[in-house]
Design a protein around this motif. Structure first.
Motif, PDB file in Angstrom:
ATOM      1  N   TRP A  10       0.832  -1.202   0.000  1.00 46.40           N
ATOM      2  CA  TRP A  10       0.000   0.000   0.000  1.00 46.40           C
ATOM      3  C   TRP A  10       0.867   1.252   0.000  1.00 46.40           C
ATOM      4  O   TRP A  10       0.641   2.184  -0.794  1.00 46.40           O
ATOM      5  CB  TRP A  10      -0.917  -0.011   1.223  1.00 46.40           C
ATOM      6  N   PHE A  11       1.874   1.304   0.883  1.00 48.70           N
ATOM      7  CA  PHE A  11       2.768   2.458   0.958  1.00 48.70           C
ATOM      8  C   PHE A  11       3.483   2.672  -0.367  1.00 48.70           C
ATOM      9  O   PHE A  11       3.575   3.807  -0.869  1.00 48.70           O
ATOM     10  CB  PHE A  11       3.779   2.238   2.088  1.00 48.70           C
ATOM     11  N   PHE A  12       3.978   1.603  -0.953  1.00 50.73           N
ATOM     12  CA  PHE A  12       4.680   1.640  -2.236  1.00 50.73           C
ATOM     13  C   PHE A  12       3.808   2.293  -3.310  1.00 50.73           C
ATOM     14  O   PHE A  12       4.282   3.099  -4.118  1.00 50.73           O
ATOM     15  CB  PHE A  12       5.031   0.203  -2.621  1.00 50.73           C
ATOM     16  N   ASP A  13       2.534   1.953  -3.325  1.00 50.80           N
ATOM     17  CA  ASP A  13       1.603   2.484  -4.324  1.00 50.80           C
ATOM     18  C   ASP A  13       1.221   3.938  -4.063  1.00 50.80           C
ATOM     19  O   ASP A  13       0.793   4.642  -4.986  1.00 50.80           O
ATOM     20  CB  ASP A  13       0.332   1.640  -4.376  1.00 50.80           C
ATOM     21  N   GLN A  14       1.360   4.398  -2.814  1.00 50.45           N
ATOM     22  CA  GLN A  14       0.909   5.734  -2.450  1.00 50.45           C
ATOM     23  C   GLN A  14       1.966   6.815  -2.663  1.00 50.45           C
ATOM     24  O   GLN A  14       1.621   7.995  -2.784  1.00 50.45           O
ATOM     25  CB  GLN A  14       0.483   5.759  -0.972  1.00 50.45           C
ATOM     26  N   VAL A  15       3.255   6.445  -2.678  1.00 50.71           N
ATOM     27  CA  VAL A  15       4.310   7.457  -2.681  1.00 50.71           C
ATOM     28  C   VAL A  15       4.987   7.565  -4.040  1.00 50.71           C
ATOM     29  O   VAL A  15       4.884   6.670  -4.886  1.00 50.71           O
ATOM     30  CB  VAL A  15       5.369   7.163  -1.596  1.00 50.71           C
ATOM     31  N   GLN A  16       5.682   8.676  -4.228  1.00 50.40           N
ATOM     32  CA  GLN A  16       6.481   8.905  -5.419  1.00 50.40           C
ATOM     33  C   GLN A  16       7.769   9.609  -5.010  1.00 50.40           C
ATOM     34  O   GLN A  16       7.936  10.035  -3.857  1.00 50.40           O
ATOM     35  CB  GLN A  16       5.713   9.772  -6.419  1.00 50.40           C
ATOM     36  N   LYS A  17       8.707   9.718  -5.938  1.00 52.55           N
ATOM     37  CA  LYS A  17       9.957  10.411  -5.657  1.00 52.55           C
ATOM     38  C   LYS A  17       9.657  11.819  -5.148  1.00 52.55           C
ATOM     39  O   LYS A  17       8.780  12.504  -5.670  1.00 52.55           O
ATOM     40  CB  LYS A  17      10.824  10.500  -6.906  1.00 52.55           C
ATOM     41  N   GLY A  18      10.401  12.243  -4.137  1.00 52.83           N
ATOM     42  CA  GLY A  18      10.227  13.576  -3.594  1.00 52.83           C
ATOM     43  C   GLY A  18       9.272  13.660  -2.423  1.00 52.83           C
ATOM     44  O   GLY A  18       9.211  14.704  -1.758  1.00 52.83           O
ATOM     45  N   ASP A  19       8.512  12.594  -2.149  1.00 50.21           N
ATOM     46  CA  ASP A  19       7.657  12.594  -0.967  1.00 50.21           C
ATOM     47  C   ASP A  19       8.510  12.540   0.296  1.00 50.21           C
ATOM     48  O   ASP A  19       9.654  12.071   0.283  1.00 50.21           O
ATOM     49  CB  ASP A  19       6.681  11.412  -1.003  1.00 50.21           C
ATOM     50  N   VAL A  20       7.941  12.982   1.400  1.00 50.18           N
ATOM     51  CA  VAL A  20       8.683  13.165   2.639  1.00 50.18           C
ATOM     52  C   VAL A  20       8.489  11.972   3.578  1.00 50.18           C
ATOM     53  O   VAL A  20       7.361  11.555   3.835  1.00 50.18           O
ATOM     54  CB  VAL A  20       8.223  14.456   3.345  1.00 50.18           C
ATOM     55  N   VAL A  21       9.600  11.432   4.071  1.00 53.72           N
ATOM     56  CA  VAL A  21       9.589  10.409   5.110  1.00 53.72           C
ATOM     57  C   VAL A  21      10.413  10.959   6.277  1.00 53.72           C
ATOM     58  O   VAL A  21      11.615  11.174   6.140  1.00 53.72           O
ATOM     59  CB  VAL A  21      10.189   9.081   4.618  1.00 53.72           C
ATOM     60  N   GLN A  22       9.771  11.207   7.406  1.00 57.39           N
ATOM     61  CA  GLN A  22      10.450  11.801   8.557  1.00 57.39           C
ATOM     62  C   GLN A  22      10.480  10.813   9.713  1.00 57.39           C
ATOM     63  O   GLN A  22       9.450  10.295  10.124  1.00 57.39           O
ATOM     64  CB  GLN A  22       9.752  13.085   8.999  1.00 57.39           C
ATOM     65  N   VAL A  23      11.683  10.552  10.221  1.00 59.71           N
ATOM     66  CA  VAL A  23      11.861   9.630  11.344  1.00 59.71           C
ATOM     67  C   VAL A  23      12.083  10.440  12.612  1.00 59.71           C
ATOM     68  O   VAL A  23      12.929  11.350  12.649  1.00 59.71           O
ATOM     69  CB  VAL A  23      13.040   8.677  11.103  1.00 59.71           C
ATOM     70  N   VAL A  24      11.332  10.110  13.659  1.00 59.56           N
ATOM     71  CA  VAL A  24      11.482  10.782  14.948  1.00 59.56           C
ATOM     72  C   VAL A  24      11.665   9.740  16.047  1.00 59.56           C
ATOM     73  O   VAL A  24      11.287   8.582  15.891  1.00 59.56           O
ATOM     74  CB  VAL A  24      10.261  11.673  15.261  1.00 59.56           C
ATOM     75  N   ASN A  25      12.271  10.173  17.149  1.00 58.03           N
ATOM     76  CA  ASN A  25      12.407   9.360  18.362  1.00 58.03           C
ATOM     77  C   ASN A  25      13.198   8.068  18.156  1.00 58.03           C
ATOM     78  O   ASN A  25      12.978   7.075  18.843  1.00 58.03           O
ATOM     79  CB  ASN A  25      11.030   9.038  18.954  1.00 58.03           C
ATOM     80  N   SER A  26      14.143   8.095  17.214  1.00 58.73           N
ATOM     81  CA  SER A  26      15.054   6.966  17.032  1.00 58.73           C
ATOM     82  C   SER A  26      16.348   7.252  17.786  1.00 58.73           C
ATOM     83  O   SER A  26      16.686   8.413  18.038  1.00 58.73           O
ATOM     84  CB  SER A  26      15.353   6.738  15.558  1.00 58.73           C
ATOM     85  N   GLY A  27      17.081   6.210  18.097  1.00 64.28           N
ATOM     86  CA  GLY A  27      18.379   6.395  18.730  1.00 64.28           C
ATOM     87  C   GLY A  27      19.471   6.724  17.744  1.00 64.28           C
ATOM     88  O   GLY A  27      20.621   6.924  18.142  1.00 64.28           O
TER      89      GLY A  27
END
Length: 418
Positions: free
Chosen positions: A352-369
């Motif tokens: 589902w995620f693969f089908d929803q996104v395209q190049k340039g979309d934003v993926v933000q990671v928070v609260n990781s070590g």
């Protein structure tokens, strides 16, 4: 392994000229069926578009073609400074070609990985030199024409290095970006002597038209160096897509145009392999990736070793961080971090995620070590520099510019912010 090689979709690469780490990489869980420890010598099994014994025209693409039953599985081309060249592998694995001009007057090393009909890996390394620049400063804008997410920076690659601050200012004044609807204040950032990135203070507007052009043609940049003609670029943006990956709650919140669409249970990097924090930009999508631990320095004999077929993989760094299907860790998704750095989710959610996104979309990671994503050497981490730091990378004294459309007959130009 031969079964996989015949039915998989070959990986596509979009490699930036930056000190990146690339290849068949990333995270996994258990060991798969390892291939032979000693790759065969692929010399003679691939051909190159290189002039025999002579220097290569940097304005012509580098092409590599597999022979016989062999298929190309990976190609890296780097200059003497370790900067990688963008390229693309054909779906059938027969041909790879560069998708951006090579640098002039540079030495390149090309490493090719292959696979024969039985799935046995091969390797070959060759070197070549490119001809010197023609003393005209030309600009290649990126990315390629198309529609991108609102986090996609604009790039400019120069054919001649520019170091002098006054010359840089002259170049920057003649690299113009306009957007409709109007974007927030924007600025160029000098990544190195040949490379600039442009971004607004905040993400591009959704469904915007972005025009990029150079007016350097005939302009004296410094001494005997003059600008040459350069091809303009037109881009559009799609919806504002943001995937907020919270390593602390083990959930991804997927938003489209500000509204939450889906909340997905996930797992991210475990201690020692923590996922990078910060804003990343989708670089590409691969339905199938073979992930091997050796590509990130984990030896085959280690308890952490893996060799896995991975599906529905969305790439966010060149060094091999993906959002992908991880059916082996479904029991931990939503409750624990057990990966080697990637964001894993169920096969259904990854598809589902693969089908929803395209190049340039934003993926933000928070609260990781993990550490914060670096700005330029592993993909597009541009948004991890605050606006003050970004403006300091400009040759124009940190002045804001507004990416706007001018309603005049004259060519659109960047204007200082009022």
């Amino acid at each position: 392994m031969s079964h996989f090689s015949r039915r998989r979709t070959a990986m596509r690469y979009t490699l930036l000229v930056a000190p990146l780490a690339v290849g068949l990489t990333s995270c996994g869980a258990d060991k798969g069926d390892p291939l032979a420890a000693s790759p065969y010598n692929a010399a003679g099994q691939v051909s190159y578009s290189l002039a025999g014994g002579g220097k290569v025209d940097p304005n012509k693409p580098l092409e590599i073609t597999a022979k016989g039953d062999d298929r190309i599985t990976d190609v890296t081309a780097t200059d003497a400074a370790g900067r990688y060249v963008r390229g693309e592998l054909a779906p059938d694995g027969i041909r790879w070609h560069s998708t951006a001009p090579l640098a002039a007057g540079a030495h390149y090393t090309v490493r090719v990985s292959t696979e024969d009909g039985n799935g046995r890996p091969g390797r070959e390394t060759v070197g070549f030199d490119t001809t010197a620049a023609d003393k005209l400063l030309r600009v290649s804008f990126g990315p390629d024409v198309g529609t991108y997410g609102v986090g996609q920076p604009v790039t400019a690659e120069l054919t001649v290095p520019v170091k002098d601050p006054a010359a840089r200012a002259k170049v920057e004044q003649n690299l113009q970006v306009t957007a409709s609807p109007e974007a927030a204040a924007g600025s160029w950032y000098w990544v190195d002597d040949r490379t600039l990135h442009y971004r607004p203070q905040s993400y591009w507007p959704a469904h915007a038209k972005i025009e990029v052009r150079s007016t350097l043609d005939g302009v004296r940049v410094e001494n005997s160096l003059y600008g040459g003609a350069s091809k303009p670029l037109s881009l559009t943006t799609g919806d504002r897509v943001e995937a907020i990956t919270d390593s602390g709650t083990h959930e991804m919140t997927f938003k489209r145009n500000g509204s939450v669409v889906r909340t997905i249970p996930i797992t991210t990097g475990k201690p020692g392999f923590s996922t990078r924090n910060g804003v990343k930009v989708v670089l590409g999508k691969e339905q199938f990736v073979r992930m091997q631990s050796e590509s990130i320095g984990i030896s085959a004999g280690s308890s952490e070793a893996y060799d896995l077929p991975v599906y529905w993989a969305t790439r966010v760094t060149w060094s091999g961080e993906y959002v992908h299907a991880a059916p082996w860790s479904v029991g931990s998704q939503g409750s624990a971090n057990v990966s080697h750095g990637c964001t894993g989710m169920s096969t259904e959610n990854a598809h589902w995620f693969f089908d929803q996104v395209q190049k340039g979309d934003v993926v933000q990671v928070v609260n990781s070590g993990g550490e914060t994503m670096t700005p330029f050497d592993n993909g597009f981490g541009d948004w991890n520099l605050n606006w003050s730091a970004w403006k300091n990378g400009s040759a124009l004294g940190g002045k804001d510019r507004t990416a706007a459309v001018q309603n005049t007959a004259a060519p659109a130009r960047l204007r200082p912010k009022a």
